[in-house]
Design a protein around this motif. Structure first.
Motif, mmCIF file in Angstrom:
data_model
loop_
_atom_site.group_PDB
_atom_site.id
_atom_site.type_symbol
_atom_site.label_atom_id
_atom_site.label_comp_id
_atom_site.label_asym_id
_atom_site.label_seq_id
_atom_site.Cartn_x
_atom_site.Cartn_y
_atom_site.Cartn_z
ATOM 1 N N VAL A 1 93.544 -32.958 118.759
ATOM 2 C CA VAL A 1 93.796 -34.132 117.921
ATOM 3 C C VAL A 1 93.983 -33.718 116.462
ATOM 4 O O VAL A 1 94.864 -34.226 115.757
ATOM 5 N N ARG A 2 93.166 -32.785 116.006
ATOM 6 C CA ARG A 2 93.265 -32.311 114.622
ATOM 7 C C ARG A 2 94.679 -31.819 114.314
ATOM 8 O O ARG A 2 95.275 -32.181 113.292
ATOM 9 N N MET A 3 95.257 -31.000 115.209
ATOM 10 C CA MET A 3 96.544 -30.376 114.918
ATOM 11 C C MET A 3 97.723 -31.300 115.195
ATOM 12 O O MET A 3 98.709 -31.323 114.448
ATOM 13 N N VAL A 4 97.634 -32.069 116.267
ATOM 14 C CA VAL A 4 98.757 -32.952 116.599
ATOM 15 C C VAL A 4 98.887 -34.070 115.571
ATOM 16 O O VAL A 4 99.999 -34.437 115.181
ATOM 17 N N THR A 5 97.756 -34.597 115.099
ATOM 18 C CA THR A 5 97.844 -35.611 114.052
ATOM 19 C C THR A 5 98.366 -35.009 112.745
ATOM 20 O O THR A 5 99.125 -35.660 112.018
#
Length: 258
Positions: free
Chosen positions: A109-113
């Motif tokens: 979630v950290r990277m995709v967001t």
């Protein structure tokens, strides 16, 4: 003008092969992962890989490092996420479960967001609003991520892995819907391979193991076609269809992987 791609998790396995094949297709590629020496070796040996940066998706500063890699590359048209871990965990080792959630859940979630928000800020208005036209979608900024066929049903032998893969697939569906709601030129590709012969399952005896090079070739084709969901390969498409037909009361009584 050359398209620019960033591959997260490029030091081995599918990510390594996708980075190599994108570079061969004429993309300018930036690669990231935890093992700096592997990244440096890839950049030196592969024409088309023009930037690299050590990024650990479980670290709070990972989005900042991604921003720096995008700047070094000169922009980004494709974000490819292949950073993940998992174990068979029949004895339910809590540490393994938590590490899987940290990487496949929080890190994902950290990277995709971070990638989605970068596209929203830097590509908004540069293309027509997202729609269902495949040709238009293929020209959009794109986020492509490795999930898994494990997202189909809960696998008792790998609880955190199958659960986080389910979460990833749902999250990508949400982002695809959000891009349309916000009229952002961002397209999403959810890539669901079966067992791939990589370091992740090294030493296992899983059946129907796929070659990373072949899987990467299918992934690159799917990205270039603008596909939204891809299950690799035909044998796993049949397997997933069969799994979906099994009622829950029977599924929980089956030994699927052990």
């Amino acid at each position: 003008m050359k398209r620019r791609a960033i591959v997260m998790g490029a030091t081995s396995g599918i990510g390594h092969e996708v980075a190599r094949q994108l570079a061969a297709k004429g993309y300018e590629v930036g690669i990231a992962g935890r093992r700096t020496e592997r990244l440096a070796e890839m950049a030196q040996a592969t024409p088309g890989i023009v930037a690299y940066r050590q990024i650990d998706v479980t670290c709070d500063d990972a989005p900042e490092q991604l921003q720096k890699l995008i700047a070094e590359l000169g922009g980004m048209d494709l974000y490819f996420h292949s950073s993940g871990i998992g174990w068979e965990n029949v004895l339910l080792d809590t540490e393994k479960e938590m590490k899987t959630v940290e990487t496949n859940g929080v890190g994902f979630v950290r990277m995709v967001t971070a990638a989605f928000n970068w596209f929203a800020e830097n590509r908004n208005g540069s293309n027509a609003a997202c729609g269902d036209n495949r040709k238009t979608a293929s020209n959009n900024a794109r986020i492509a991520c490795i999930t898994s066929i494990a997202r189909t049903r809960g696998l008792g032998a790998a609880p955190a892995y199958s659960a986080t893969k389910r979460m990833q697939a749902h999250y990508l569906e949400c982002l695809s819907q959000q891009a349309r709601m916000r009229r952002l030129p961002i397209s999403i590709t959810d890539i669901r391979p079966g067992f791939v012969a990589t370091d992740l399952i090294a030493g296992s005896h899983f059946p129907l193991q796929l070659k990373a090079e072949d899987v990467a070739r299918t992934i690159v084709r799917a990205i270039e076609r603008g596909s939204e969901v891809v299950t690799i390969d035909w044998r796993y498409r049949l397997l997933v269809a069969a799994w979906q037909l099994i009622p829950r009361w029977l599924w929980v009584r089956l030994t699927v992987v052990k």
